[in-house]
Design a protein around this motif. Structure first.
Motif, mmCIF file in Angstrom:
data_model
loop_
_atom_site.group_PDB
_atom_site.id
_atom_site.type_symbol
_atom_site.label_atom_id
_atom_site.label_comp_id
_atom_site.label_asym_id
_atom_site.label_seq_id
_atom_site.Cartn_x
_atom_site.Cartn_y
_atom_site.Cartn_z
ATOM 1 N N THR A 1 0.741 -1.459 -0.018
ATOM 2 C CA THR A 1 0.040 0.109 0.001
ATOM 3 C C THR A 1 0.637 1.231 0.092
ATOM 4 O OG1 THR A 1 -0.159 -0.006 2.447
ATOM 5 C CG2 THR A 1 -1.872 -1.185 1.280
ATOM 6 N N ALA A 2 0.129 2.187 -0.393
ATOM 7 C CA ALA A 2 1.043 3.736 -0.487
ATOM 8 C C ALA A 2 1.223 4.252 1.056
ATOM 9 C CB ALA A 2 0.053 4.602 -1.168
ATOM 10 N N VAL A 3 0.464 3.894 1.927
ATOM 11 C CA VAL A 3 0.462 4.338 3.272
ATOM 12 C C VAL A 3 1.636 3.451 3.839
ATOM 13 C CG1 VAL A 3 -0.824 2.747 4.327
ATOM 14 C CG2 VAL A 3 -0.507 5.126 5.383
ATOM 15 N N ARG A 4 1.969 2.381 3.494
ATOM 16 C CA ARG A 4 2.908 1.835 4.277
ATOM 17 C C ARG A 4 4.347 2.464 3.473
ATOM 18 N NH1 ARG A 4 4.637 -2.686 7.048
ATOM 19 N NH2 ARG A 4 6.496 -3.413 6.750
ATOM 20 N N ARG A 5 4.457 2.905 2.215
ATOM 21 C CA ARG A 5 5.417 3.141 1.520
ATOM 22 C C ARG A 5 5.868 4.710 2.287
ATOM 23 N NH1 ARG A 5 3.215 1.037 -3.079
ATOM 24 N NH2 ARG A 5 1.981 2.788 -3.513
ATOM 25 N N ARG A 6 4.944 5.409 2.538
ATOM 26 C CA ARG A 6 5.036 6.653 3.332
ATOM 27 C C ARG A 6 5.525 6.599 4.445
ATOM 28 N NH1 ARG A 6 1.800 9.978 6.375
ATOM 29 N NH2 ARG A 6 -0.176 8.716 6.083
ATOM 30 N N LEU A 7 4.892 5.664 5.461
ATOM 31 C CA LEU A 7 5.277 5.589 6.759
ATOM 32 C C LEU A 7 6.648 4.934 6.867
ATOM 33 C CD1 LEU A 7 2.052 4.330 8.499
ATOM 34 C CD2 LEU A 7 2.869 6.546 8.535
ATOM 35 N N GLU A 8 7.021 4.022 5.957
ATOM 36 C CA GLU A 8 8.284 3.619 6.084
ATOM 37 C C GLU A 8 9.507 4.646 5.633
ATOM 38 O OE1 GLU A 8 8.322 -0.955 4.755
ATOM 39 O OE2 GLU A 8 8.386 0.486 3.071
ATOM 40 N N ALA A 9 9.023 5.512 4.619
ATOM 41 C CA ALA A 9 9.952 6.561 4.249
ATOM 42 C C ALA A 9 10.055 7.589 5.604
ATOM 43 C CB ALA A 9 9.520 7.321 3.026
ATOM 44 N N GLU A 10 9.173 7.752 6.247
ATOM 45 C CA GLU A 10 9.095 8.534 7.419
ATOM 46 C C GLU A 10 9.678 7.978 8.802
ATOM 47 O OE1 GLU A 10 5.010 9.748 7.638
ATOM 48 O OE2 GLU A 10 5.012 11.060 5.814
ATOM 49 N N GLY A 11 10.001 6.688 8.699
ATOM 50 C CA GLY A 11 10.453 5.978 9.892
ATOM 51 C C GLY A 11 9.400 5.878 10.827
ATOM 52 N N ARG A 12 8.482 5.715 10.678
ATOM 53 C CA ARG A 12 7.238 5.579 11.668
ATOM 54 C C ARG A 12 6.615 4.072 11.878
ATOM 55 N NH1 ARG A 12 3.104 9.742 9.640
ATOM 56 N NH2 ARG A 12 2.004 9.206 11.673
ATOM 57 N N ILE A 13 6.962 3.396 11.134
ATOM 58 C CA ILE A 13 6.433 1.527 11.339
ATOM 59 C C ILE A 13 7.257 1.144 12.568
ATOM 60 C CG2 ILE A 13 6.305 -0.296 10.401
ATOM 61 C CD1 ILE A 13 5.710 0.745 7.691
ATOM 62 N N THR A 14 6.392 0.848 13.468
ATOM 63 C CA THR A 14 6.974 0.197 14.768
ATOM 64 C C THR A 14 7.051 -1.118 14.722
ATOM 65 O OG1 THR A 14 4.889 0.662 16.002
ATOM 66 C CG2 THR A 14 6.361 2.410 16.090
ATOM 67 N N SER A 15 6.284 -1.929 13.984
ATOM 68 C CA SER A 15 6.213 -3.319 14.013
ATOM 69 C C SER A 15 5.874 -3.901 12.639
ATOM 70 C CB SER A 15 5.155 -3.793 15.098
ATOM 71 O OG SER A 15 4.784 -5.223 15.161
ATOM 72 N N ASN A 16 6.548 -5.328 12.452
ATOM 73 C CA ASN A 16 6.301 -6.071 11.268
ATOM 74 C C ASN A 16 5.860 -7.529 11.672
ATOM 75 O OD1 ASN A 16 6.716 -3.828 9.258
ATOM 76 N ND2 ASN A 16 8.896 -4.303 9.524
ATOM 77 N N ASP A 17 5.296 -7.439 12.738
ATOM 78 C CA ASP A 17 4.607 -8.665 13.434
ATOM 79 C C ASP A 17 3.400 -8.904 12.682
ATOM 80 O OD1 ASP A 17 3.389 -10.690 14.635
ATOM 81 O OD2 ASP A 17 4.068 -10.323 16.643
ATOM 82 N N TRP A 18 3.425 -9.557 11.678
ATOM 83 C CA TRP A 18 1.827 -9.549 10.822
ATOM 84 C C TRP A 18 0.571 -9.820 11.661
ATOM 85 C CZ3 TRP A 18 3.774 -6.764 7.603
ATOM 86 C CH2 TRP A 18 4.967 -6.740 6.799
ATOM 87 N N ARG A 19 0.939 -10.626 12.860
ATOM 88 C CA ARG A 19 -0.087 -10.882 13.592
ATOM 89 C C ARG A 19 -1.049 -9.720 14.132
ATOM 90 N NH1 ARG A 19 3.168 -14.949 17.307
ATOM 91 N NH2 ARG A 19 4.343 -13.231 17.324
ATOM 92 N N ASP A 20 -0.235 -8.668 14.118
ATOM 93 C CA ASP A 20 -0.894 -7.398 14.723
ATOM 94 C C ASP A 20 -1.405 -6.766 13.678
ATOM 95 O OD1 ASP A 20 -0.245 -8.068 17.338
ATOM 96 O OD2 ASP A 20 1.530 -6.974 17.542
ATOM 97 N N TYR A 21 -1.346 -6.976 12.418
ATOM 98 C CA TYR A 21 -1.821 -6.273 11.100
ATOM 99 C C TYR A 21 -3.237 -6.613 11.085
ATOM 100 C CZ TYR A 21 2.444 -4.097 9.964
ATOM 101 O OH TYR A 21 3.629 -3.292 9.976
ATOM 102 N N ASP A 22 -4.230 -6.681 12.249
ATOM 103 C CA ASP A 22 -5.439 -7.015 12.162
ATOM 104 C C ASP A 22 -6.383 -5.825 12.231
ATOM 105 O OD1 ASP A 22 -4.858 -6.338 14.749
ATOM 106 O OD2 ASP A 22 -5.670 -8.198 15.557
ATOM 107 N N MET A 23 -5.907 -4.567 12.224
ATOM 108 C CA MET A 23 -6.696 -3.317 12.175
ATOM 109 C C MET A 23 -7.123 -3.272 13.569
ATOM 110 S SD MET A 23 -9.117 -3.715 8.570
ATOM 111 C CE MET A 23 -9.727 -5.458 9.117
ATOM 112 N N GLY A 24 -6.614 -3.911 14.633
ATOM 113 C CA GLY A 24 -7.106 -3.664 15.958
ATOM 114 C C GLY A 24 -5.920 -3.588 16.705
ATOM 115 N N HIS A 25 -4.742 -3.504 16.255
ATOM 116 C CA HIS A 25 -3.301 -3.233 17.056
ATOM 117 C C HIS A 25 -2.479 -1.937 16.249
ATOM 118 C CE1 HIS A 25 -4.495 -7.024 18.490
ATOM 119 N NE2 HIS A 25 -3.791 -6.676 19.694
ATOM 120 N N VAL A 26 -1.994 -1.366 17.127
ATOM 121 C CA VAL A 26 -0.904 -0.088 16.695
ATOM 122 C C VAL A 26 0.437 -0.546 16.186
ATOM 123 C CG1 VAL A 26 -0.257 2.250 16.918
ATOM 124 C CG2 VAL A 26 -2.450 1.338 18.114
ATOM 125 N N THR A 27 0.595 -0.349 14.885
ATOM 126 C CA THR A 27 1.811 -0.927 14.633
ATOM 127 C C THR A 27 2.753 0.130 13.964
ATOM 128 O OG1 THR A 27 0.722 -1.053 12.471
ATOM 129 C CG2 THR A 27 0.984 -3.185 13.879
#
Length: 430
Positions: A342-368
């Motif tokens: 997704t475009a938002v992943r590319r943006r947040l990666e460029a901004e250094g703001r992604i804090t987790s790549n634990d895919w189990r937490d990519y359930d729309m119910g956890h802050v990553t």
């Protein structure tokens, strides 16, 4: 030879893992439909029963969304340790094929209907390749009628799921649909859809169109709805909120049996809507538009993305007040999730703001990721509070207490979400 199609379950203790109503994977039924007749096919959906790793089969085919990927890899390991060949497709494997290839024997990227028969032929000939990509987009007239018999005995709420279009003309920053299906809006012939619906009338009066935007082209949707009138279906699908501006099309949808639409409001902040690319949404018109849906007998399952850069701790209460004033029948409140591709992943990666790549937490119910105007903890707590508050009995009464034909679906849906939220809250507390 025999294929076992596998749909991994969602983790228990999480909202989507605790929901009692389950829908079958139309993608697997579509692959089963293009599987040559000399193959026997079976389905194992982990949400409906435990996986038998000793099940007799020659090939195991797994599909998974991102939060299901870790479980999919565990399932693949279980079958491969028993000498089975395992292949994988779906959104996650298509966006991260190299990762998936570390766990399975072959990966199907993108729409699988064209490349799947080639994979099966290669497997039979002993020359299975590691990666299969479709040579192009599937002609919509060639979309197969799903082999729904693989759903038999699984206890699904309904099996009348079907697709009429693929792709979306919009390109919302957070959405993974365009990364998979593309922006070109492709339409299946109306006559083919109506013919398939005719066969489904015998099974169940409810139907769900999985299209991401069923009404993007009124020249297509209007004859479809008119053709459905009188068939006796009660159906649901997805539509943008500005669908309310087309009186003729909305009336035709209601008359054809539409009782509910998934609607992406996404935000009450106009600047946030512009930032995410939701160009058709005008927050100042939301109340009036929601009323027009209800006036035509169409309930709304709304979606509000939490955690965009303009959101603050005050946003959660504002959303709840709006939903109750607009009498939104049901809603989900996904935390902004930077899915691969997704475009938002590319943006947040460029901004250094992604804090987790634990895919189990990519359930729309956890802050990553790291929000801008609140802490990650405030976002998580606001999400949890909003879910509990929206599905409280008081809010349910304010939103759906007045009789409306869509309550037959949204009443049980509210109770189902309430139960799932309470179960997930108990898991967090334990």
């Amino acid at each position: 030879m025999k294929i076992l199609f596998v749909a991994p379950g969602w983790p228990r203790g999480r909202l989507w893992g605790e929901l009692g109503f389950k829908f079958p994977s139309l993608a697997l039924a579509a692959l089963a439909a293009v599987t040559p007749p000399e193959w026997d096919v079976a389905l194992c959906d982990e949400s409906r029963g435990a996986i038998d790793f000793n099940a007799p089969c020659d090939l195991v085919a797994i599909t998974a969304m991102t939060p299901q990927a870790p479980r999919a890899y565990e399932i693949a390991a279980g079958f491969r340790s028993r000498g089975k060949t395992v292949v994988m497709g779906g959104f996650h494997a298509s966006n991260l094929p190299d990762e998936a290839l570390g766990h399975v024997d072959a990966v199907v990227v993108g729409e699988g209907e064209l490349s799947w028969p080639l994979l099966l032929a290669d497997f039979q000939a002993g020359r299975l390749q590691r990666l299969y990509r479709s040579p192009g987009l599937l002609p919509m007239a060639s979309i197969p009628v799903a082999r729904r018999e693989i759903f038999a005995g699984k206890g699904y709420l309904l099996t009348n799921t079907l697709q009429t279009t693929r792709g979306c003309p919009f390109d919302c920053e957070f959405c993974s649909v365009t990364a998979f299906y593309g922006r070109k809006y492709r339409e299946r012939p109306v006559e083919a859809v109506l013919a398939e619906l005719e066969t489904l009338r015998k099974a169940n009066s409810f139907a769900f169109f999985v299209d991401d935007n069923l009404v993007a082209d009124r020249r297509y949707a209007l004859p479809l709805f008119r053709g459905m009138k009188g068939m006796g279906f009660k159906w649901l699908s997805h539509a943008p909120i500005d669908f309310a501006g087309d009186e003729e099309l909305m009336r035709a949808a209601g008359e054809s049996g539409c009782i509910g639409m998934f609607v992406g409001f996404e935000s009450l902040d106009q600047e946030a809507l512009a930032a995410m690319g939701k160009v058709t949404n005008s927050s100042s018109a939301f109340l009036d538009q929601a009323r027009k849906f209800r006036d035509h007998g169409i309930g709304i399952l709304g979606s509000f993305v939490l955690g965009y850069d303009g959101d603050t701790p005050d946003s959660f209460g504002r959303i709840l007040r709006f939903c109750e004033e607009a009498r939104i029948e049901a809603a989900i409140f996904p935390i902004l999730t930077p899915y691969p591709g997704t475009a938002v992943r590319r943006r947040l990666e460029a901004e250094g703001r992604i804090t987790s790549n634990d895919w189990r937490d990519y359930d729309m119910g956890h802050v990553t990721f790291r929000p801008t105007k609140m802490t990650a903890r405030e976002l998580q707590e606001g999400h949890d509070w909003l879910n509990r508050s929206f599905y409280s009995f008081g809010s349910m009464w304010r939103r759906i207490g007045k009789l409306h034909r869509s309550v037959q679906v949204f009443g049980p849906m509210n109770l189902g979400f309430r139960s799932a939220i309470r179960k997930s809250d108990k898991t967090k507390a334990s």
